[in-house]
Design a protein around this motif. Sequence first.
Motif, mmCIF file in Angstrom:
data_model
loop_
_atom_site.group_PDB
_atom_site.id
_atom_site.type_symbol
_atom_site.label_atom_id
_atom_site.label_comp_id
_atom_site.label_asym_id
_atom_site.label_seq_id
_atom_site.Cartn_x
_atom_site.Cartn_y
_atom_site.Cartn_z
ATOM 1 N N PRO A 133 8.004 4.445 8.995
ATOM 2 C CA PRO A 133 6.754 3.900 8.325
ATOM 3 C C PRO A 133 6.890 3.965 6.922
ATOM 4 N N PHE A 134 6.361 2.803 5.975
ATOM 5 C CA PHE A 134 6.226 2.847 4.652
ATOM 6 C C PHE A 134 5.224 1.968 4.138
ATOM 7 N N SER A 135 4.903 2.027 2.839
ATOM 8 C CA SER A 135 3.846 1.338 2.242
ATOM 9 C C SER A 135 4.602 0.080 1.321
ATOM 10 N N TYR A 136 4.482 -1.023 1.897
ATOM 11 C CA TYR A 136 5.047 -2.218 1.082
ATOM 12 C C TYR A 136 4.003 -2.581 -0.063
ATOM 13 N N LEU A 137 4.704 -2.599 -1.242
ATOM 14 C CA LEU A 137 4.081 -2.675 -2.748
ATOM 15 C C LEU A 137 4.057 -4.267 -3.105
ATOM 16 N N VAL A 138 2.922 -4.631 -3.021
ATOM 17 C CA VAL A 138 2.641 -6.150 -3.763
ATOM 18 C C VAL A 138 2.425 -5.638 -4.989
ATOM 19 N N PRO A 139 3.284 -6.015 -6.057
ATOM 20 C CA PRO A 139 3.083 -5.654 -7.466
ATOM 21 C C PRO A 139 1.830 -6.113 -8.163
ATOM 22 N N ASN A 140 1.243 -5.438 -9.168
ATOM 23 C CA ASN A 140 0.013 -6.280 -9.770
ATOM 24 C C ASN A 140 0.742 -7.029 -10.986
ATOM 25 N N ALA A 141 -0.068 -7.898 -11.866
ATOM 26 C CA ALA A 141 0.474 -8.611 -12.740
ATOM 27 C C ALA A 141 1.288 -7.845 -13.791
ATOM 28 N N ASN A 142 0.592 -6.886 -14.150
ATOM 29 C CA ASN A 142 1.504 -5.988 -15.046
ATOM 30 C C ASN A 142 2.792 -5.489 -14.780
ATOM 31 N N GLN A 143 2.990 -5.163 -13.383
ATOM 32 C CA GLN A 143 4.278 -4.550 -12.917
ATOM 33 C C GLN A 143 5.179 -5.774 -12.532
ATOM 34 N N CYS A 144 4.607 -7.034 -12.438
ATOM 35 C CA CYS A 144 5.439 -8.179 -12.374
ATOM 36 C C CYS A 144 6.248 -8.176 -13.967
ATOM 37 N N ALA A 145 5.653 -7.945 -14.736
ATOM 38 C CA ALA A 145 6.192 -7.955 -15.978
ATOM 39 C C ALA A 145 7.115 -6.918 -16.557
ATOM 40 N N VAL A 192 -1.475 -2.825 -1.082
ATOM 41 C CA VAL A 192 -0.464 -2.188 -0.683
ATOM 42 C C VAL A 192 -0.721 -2.564 0.845
ATOM 43 N N VAL A 193 0.541 -2.923 1.547
ATOM 44 C CA VAL A 193 0.684 -3.271 2.997
ATOM 45 C C VAL A 193 1.468 -2.234 3.816
ATOM 46 N N PRO A 194 0.885 -1.585 4.830
ATOM 47 C CA PRO A 194 1.535 -0.524 5.444
ATOM 48 C C PRO A 194 2.221 -1.339 6.544
ATOM 49 N N MET A 195 3.527 -0.698 6.685
ATOM 50 C CA MET A 195 4.580 -1.381 7.546
ATOM 51 C C MET A 195 5.263 -0.246 8.464
ATOM 52 N N THR A 196 5.902 -0.489 9.442
ATOM 53 C CA THR A 196 6.874 0.320 10.113
ATOM 54 C C THR A 196 8.327 -0.602 10.261
ATOM 55 N N LEU A 197 9.280 -0.052 9.346
ATOM 56 C CA LEU A 197 10.762 -0.605 9.380
ATOM 57 C C LEU A 197 11.456 -0.107 10.750
ATOM 58 N N HIS A 198 11.831 -1.168 11.555
ATOM 59 C CA HIS A 198 12.597 -0.989 12.860
ATOM 60 C C HIS A 198 13.972 -1.302 12.563
ATOM 61 N N HIS A 231 6.598 -13.166 9.494
ATOM 62 C CA HIS A 231 5.311 -12.909 8.565
ATOM 63 C C HIS A 231 5.464 -12.959 7.389
ATOM 64 N N LEU A 232 4.671 -13.884 6.713
ATOM 65 C CA LEU A 232 4.521 -13.998 5.328
ATOM 66 C C LEU A 232 3.571 -13.004 4.732
ATOM 67 N N VAL A 233 4.043 -12.150 3.907
ATOM 68 C CA VAL A 233 3.354 -11.187 3.118
ATOM 69 C C VAL A 233 2.889 -11.618 1.628
#
Length: 374
Positions: free
Chosen positions: A188-200, A174-180, A138-140
């Motif tokens: 269960p955890f929340s995967y964070l796709v960073p915003n442009a400022n967080q990338c910096a 924010v993408v909810p996921m469950t790690l097996h 699965h591509l995120v």
Amino acid sequence: MISKFAAVALIGFSLAACSQETAPTYHAEDNPEHLSDWGMIAAKDGALRLSEGVTPYDLATPLFSDYALKLRTVWTPGGKPAVYNPDDAFDFPVGTVITKTFYFPVSENDWTGDILIGKERSLNDGPKGKSLALDHLHLVETRILVHREDGWDALPYVWNEAQTEAVLKRTGAVVPMTLHRDDGRMEPFSYLVPNANQCAGCHADNATTKEIKPIGPKARHLNKPSSFAPGFNQLDHWLAKGLLAGEIEAPAPRNVDWTDETAPLDARARAYLDANCSHCHNPDGPADTSGLNLEPDASGPAMGKCKAPIAAGRGTGGRPYDIVPGRPDLSITVFRMETTDPGAMMPELGRAVRHEEGVELVSKWIAQMEGGCS
């Protein structure tokens, strides 16, 4: 061994691919809404395909990101080379586009949010070029670094559920996921796709200039057997195909693969801390006020041995020093790697779950250190 001059041609080897529907394109000013508008990679017919002229690469020891797997690519306009630097990121020409795609193994092709721990897949060579088969993946997100006239820009793209396109999300996601985990535990955890400022926040590794730049394409990370050109060192491959220019004096800097149990424990732990921490924890980085330097050449108190924390607050976990030789249970470094408390964990961005294998590695490294802290 890296050759001093990359004059040896790649006989019989070619990364050339058939023409793609969208050719690689440098956008000097606008930020396309769709990832496909860049023409670097595209999802089609059950595979993520690389366009002609786009070079895949990997790192000896990569950054941990909640067990995400990654496909990295680089493209330079007109095939212009980057300039070699033994210590810092290579100097890429204006117009360079670097991509990093994050994906997870899944047991079912229909997305449920359940992810597995796995290994990065190799790329397939076919009539349409290099591609990554997407069955049970699965591509995120795909992050783009583009080198414009006034510097580098970071842009996050999030893949749709249909896995056909990624859309620009400057505000992140924010993408909810469950790690097996392999032992059956479910987290269960929340995967964070960073915003442009967080990338910096990660890619600006100098607290004074705050200049965004790549942090992965450095000699010590790329100096490894190529995963995409069998029989070649990755740096030699880049030199031979004209993607890299300059003289490489032997021996070139090299980090080991932290998972390579045949390598010395010290080299493995230092490579892991370098990849995961030194973009902030270096003498000029955003964490320079901490006094902690986790670059490969740091030693003594500078790299944490018997170094008291500076304004770490609850980030110490009640422990006295960053590293207490022989006592990982008293070392702040281990605590900050173990915890998932957002106010205490390290790295601050890029993970929400504990990298148990990384914690074990650094704990073993500290446990075998001689001496103590008075």
